[in-house]
Design a protein around this motif. Structure first.
Motif, PDB file in Angstrom:
ATOM      1  N   ILE A  64       0.835  -1.201   0.000  1.00  0.00           N
ATOM      2  CA  ILE A  64       0.000   0.000   0.000  1.00  0.00           C
ATOM      3  C   ILE A  64       0.873   1.255   0.000  1.00  0.00           C
ATOM      4  N   ASP A  65       1.959   1.230   0.784  1.00  0.00           N
ATOM      5  CA  ASP A  65       2.864   2.382   0.818  1.00  0.00           C
ATOM      6  C   ASP A  65       3.440   2.671  -0.564  1.00  0.00           C
ATOM      7  N   VAL A  66       3.872   1.632  -1.263  1.00  0.00           N
ATOM      8  CA  VAL A  66       4.450   1.806  -2.594  1.00  0.00           C
ATOM      9  C   VAL A  66       3.389   2.282  -3.576  1.00  0.00           C
ATOM     10  N   LEU A  67       2.204   1.672  -3.549  1.00  0.00           N
ATOM     11  CA  LEU A  67       1.135   2.051  -4.470  1.00  0.00           C
ATOM     12  C   LEU A  67       0.718   3.508  -4.275  1.00  0.00           C
ATOM     13  N   GLU A  68       0.674   3.973  -3.036  1.00  0.00           N
ATOM     14  CA  GLU A  68       0.309   5.364  -2.780  1.00  0.00           C
ATOM     15  C   GLU A  68       1.278   6.316  -3.481  1.00  0.00           C
ATOM     16  N   GLN A  69       2.558   5.984  -3.456  1.00  0.00           N
ATOM     17  CA  GLN A  69       3.559   6.827  -4.124  1.00  0.00           C
ATOM     18  C   GLN A  69       3.477   6.707  -5.640  1.00  0.00           C
ATOM     19  N   LEU A  70       3.160   5.518  -6.124  1.00  0.00           N
ATOM     20  CA  LEU A  70       3.005   5.333  -7.573  1.00  0.00           C
ATOM     21  C   LEU A  70       1.814   6.111  -8.112  1.00  0.00           C
ATOM     22  N   ALA A  71       0.810   6.342  -7.267  1.00  0.00           N
ATOM     23  CA  ALA A  71      -0.360   7.101  -7.700  1.00  0.00           C
ATOM     24  C   ALA A  71       0.030   8.516  -8.110  1.00  0.00           C
ATOM     25  N   HIS A  72       1.099   9.039  -7.538  1.00  0.00           N
ATOM     26  CA  HIS A  72       1.569  10.373  -7.903  1.00  0.00           C
ATOM     27  C   HIS A  72       2.438  10.318  -9.164  1.00  0.00           C
ATOM     28  N   ALA A  73       3.202   9.234  -9.319  1.00  0.00           N
ATOM     29  CA  ALA A  73       4.085   9.107 -10.486  1.00  0.00           C
ATOM     30  C   ALA A  73       3.314   8.737 -11.747  1.00  0.00           C
ATOM     31  N   ARG A  74       2.210   7.985 -11.605  1.00  0.00           N
ATOM     32  CA  ARG A  74       1.367   7.563 -12.730  1.00  0.00           C
ATOM     33  C   ARG A  74       2.129   6.847 -13.853  1.00  0.00           C
ATOM     34  N   PRO A  75       2.817   5.760 -13.555  1.00  0.00           N
ATOM     35  CA  PRO A  75       3.478   5.016 -14.636  1.00  0.00           C
ATOM     36  C   PRO A  75       2.458   4.370 -15.564  1.00  0.00           C
ATOM     37  N   ALA A  76       2.936   3.905 -16.717  1.00  0.00           N
ATOM     38  CA  ALA A  76       2.044   3.343 -17.737  1.00  0.00           C
ATOM     39  C   ALA A  76       1.341   2.089 -17.255  1.00  0.00           C
ATOM     40  N   TYR A  77       2.003   1.342 -16.387  1.00  0.00           N
ATOM     41  CA  TYR A  77       1.438   0.079 -15.903  1.00  0.00           C
ATOM     42  C   TYR A  77       1.733  -0.048 -14.420  1.00  0.00           C
ATOM     43  N   VAL A  78       0.739  -0.444 -13.644  1.00  0.00           N
ATOM     44  CA  VAL A  78       0.920  -0.757 -12.223  1.00  0.00           C
ATOM     45  C   VAL A  78       0.165  -2.036 -11.918  1.00  0.00           C
ATOM     46  N   GLY A  79       0.877  -3.016 -11.390  1.00  0.00           N
ATOM     47  CA  GLY A  79       0.253  -4.266 -10.978  1.00  0.00           C
ATOM     48  C   GLY A  79       0.706  -4.628  -9.572  1.00  0.00           C
ATOM     49  N   CYS A  80      -0.151  -5.287  -8.834  1.00  0.00           N
ATOM     50  CA  CYS A  80       0.167  -5.659  -7.452  1.00  0.00           C
ATOM     51  C   CYS A  80      -0.300  -7.088  -7.199  1.00  0.00           C
ATOM     52  N   ILE A  81       0.539  -7.858  -6.548  1.00  0.00           N
ATOM     53  CA  ILE A  81       0.197  -9.242  -6.275  1.00  0.00           C
ATOM     54  C   ILE A  81      -0.795  -9.332  -5.120  1.00  0.00           C
ATOM     55  N   GLY A  82      -1.664 -10.324  -5.181  1.00  0.00           N
ATOM     56  CA  GLY A  82      -2.610 -10.516  -4.096  1.00  0.00           C
ATOM     57  C   GLY A  82      -3.912 -11.134  -4.564  1.00  0.00           C
ATOM     58  N   SER A  83      -4.737 -11.513  -3.606  1.00  0.00           N
ATOM     59  CA  SER A  83      -6.028 -12.122  -3.904  1.00  0.00           C
ATOM     60  C   SER A  83      -7.085 -11.051  -4.146  1.00  0.00           C
ATOM     61  N   ARG A  84      -8.276 -11.485  -4.548  1.00  0.00           N
ATOM     62  CA  ARG A  84      -9.367 -10.529  -4.736  1.00  0.00           C
ATOM     63  C   ARG A  84      -9.778  -9.904  -3.404  1.00  0.00           C
ATOM     64  N   ARG A  85      -9.671 -10.677  -2.332  1.00  0.00           N
ATOM     65  CA  ARG A  85      -9.980 -10.115  -1.009  1.00  0.00           C
ATOM     66  C   ARG A  85      -8.983  -9.012  -0.658  1.00  0.00           C
TER      67      ARG A  85
END
Length: 375
Positions: A284-305
């Motif tokens: 979550i910490d990394v994704l929050e920072q990526l939201a500002h950078a807006r790269p072309a692709y963002v993927g995160c590992i994990g279940s639907r839950r």
């Protein structure tokens, strides 16, 4: 979700992995065996620097379904070694025979449309192929500057004049972020003008794929991504995982704080990000920072839950709901992957699909006119 939606506005960005030119920075296919491939160009430079003859075959335009798009290259070295491919099959076989003849001095340079009617290929597409002997003095200088520019991460424009197919002319230009050079609009893909027999191709470096997490999947993913044209940077906060020896194919391995990734890397809008740290909080910490950078692709590992939990957490931290929903979570193509190796393949496949989605049209036919099929 499209890569354009995740990437936002094209704007030129500075820093690691960024390109100079607005709109052309988004690489659309694997660079291997093209003039964007620093290894390929470097081999040509080495041979020409030693005064050895090299024959180069180039796909300059295509129509319909073709195994390789415009920009694909194949070179014959004096020791008989082949570099690259223009797609295999009967077209490549004929072109290779012509190249051998040129190296032996039996044939001259040529420009020819290989139509499906002529070759009998089942795919139904046509390819315009130029074959030429490279000049060590003139072409060697152009290719040397090309290799230096690509190695420095610069955006280049390659132009080839094929009015005289026996002696085509190759030139190279550089440009900044205005999308034009000398008042002339720049192409975002290889283009061929049949009337003037002129070819132009923007050359940009491979996109950077940042992999946040150097665990089992990261170690499997790195070589797969490197083999299909991504420049990989591994980022982990564990000193025993951020070890270059674990990632020999990576361009860089960084040990840093997941709370402050900008202290170590500068992510551009044409880059790719894979998030699979050692825990959902760090994700979550990394994704929050990526939201500002807006790269072309963002993927995160994990279940639907986990996906629901992570997206809600991001929104509570002020991230736009639309962006949070656009994150590929669960990451990867749905191929029922289970093992680290299988998951790595599914992630790479999804990133390839994203990259291909940036191609205008079908990404194969780049001729500016519909020329007649003549030899």
């Amino acid at each position: 979700m499209s890569c354009r939606a995740m990437g936002g506005t094209y704007g030129a960005a500075a820093g690691m992995g960024a390109y100079d030119m607005e709109g052309v920075g988004f690489v659309r296919e694997d660079s291997h065996g093209t003039m964007r491939d620093t290894y390929f160009v470097g081999r040509l430079v080495d041979e020409l620097g030693q005064g050895r003859p090299v024959v180069l075959a180039s796909v300059l335009a295509t129509r319909g379904s073709s195994p390789r798009p415009a920009g694909a290259r194949m070179a014959l070295l004096p020791d008989g070694v082949w570099l690259g491919t223009i797609g295999g099959g009967p077209v490549e076989r004929v072109v290779q025979e012509r190249c051998v003849g040129m190296l032996a001095g039996r044939e001259h340079g040529s420009l020819e449309w290989f139509t499906h009617a002529k070759t009998g290929t089942a795919c139904g597409g046509d390819a315009l192929v130029g074959m030429r002997m490279l000049d060590p003095s003139v072409d060697g200088d152009v290719l040397s500057r090309m290799h230096d520019g690509l190695s420095r991460g610069r955006s280049l424009l390659l132009s080839e004049e094929w009015g005289d197919a026996t002696a085509p002319r190759m030139t190279l230009g550089t440009y900044g972020g205005q999308g034009a050079m000398g008042g002339v609009a720049l192409p975002t893909t290889p283009t061929w003008d049949e009337a003037t027999r002129a070819y132009r191709e923007p050359l940009t470096v491979d996109p950077t794929a940042y992999v946040f997490g150097g665990g089992h999947i990261g170690q499997k993913l790195c070589p797969v991504l490197a083999s299909v044209g991504f420049s990989v940077v591994i980022f982990d906060d564990r000193a025993d995982m951020a070890v270059p020896e674990l990632f020999p194919q990576a361009r860089g391995v960084v040990c840093g704080d997941f709370h402050h990734i900008a202290e170590k890397v500068d992510i551009a809008r044409n880059d790719y990000a894979v998030v699979m740290t050692h825990g959902h909080v760090a994700d979550i910490d990394v994704l929050e920072q990526l939201a500002h950078a807006r790269p072309a692709y963002v993927g995160c590992i994990g279940s639907r839950r986990k996906a629901a939990l992570v997206r809600d957490a991001l929104v509570r931290r002020g991230v736009e709901r639309a962006w949070a929903d656009d994150v590929r979570l669960p990451i990867g193509e749905d191929i029922l992957a289970v093992t680290p190796g299988e998951i790595a393949v599914s992630i790479a496949a999804q990133m390839i699909r994203c990259r291909a989605g940036l191609r205008p049209g079908d990404g194969h036919s780049h001729s500016s006119q519909a020329p007649t099929a003549t030899a």
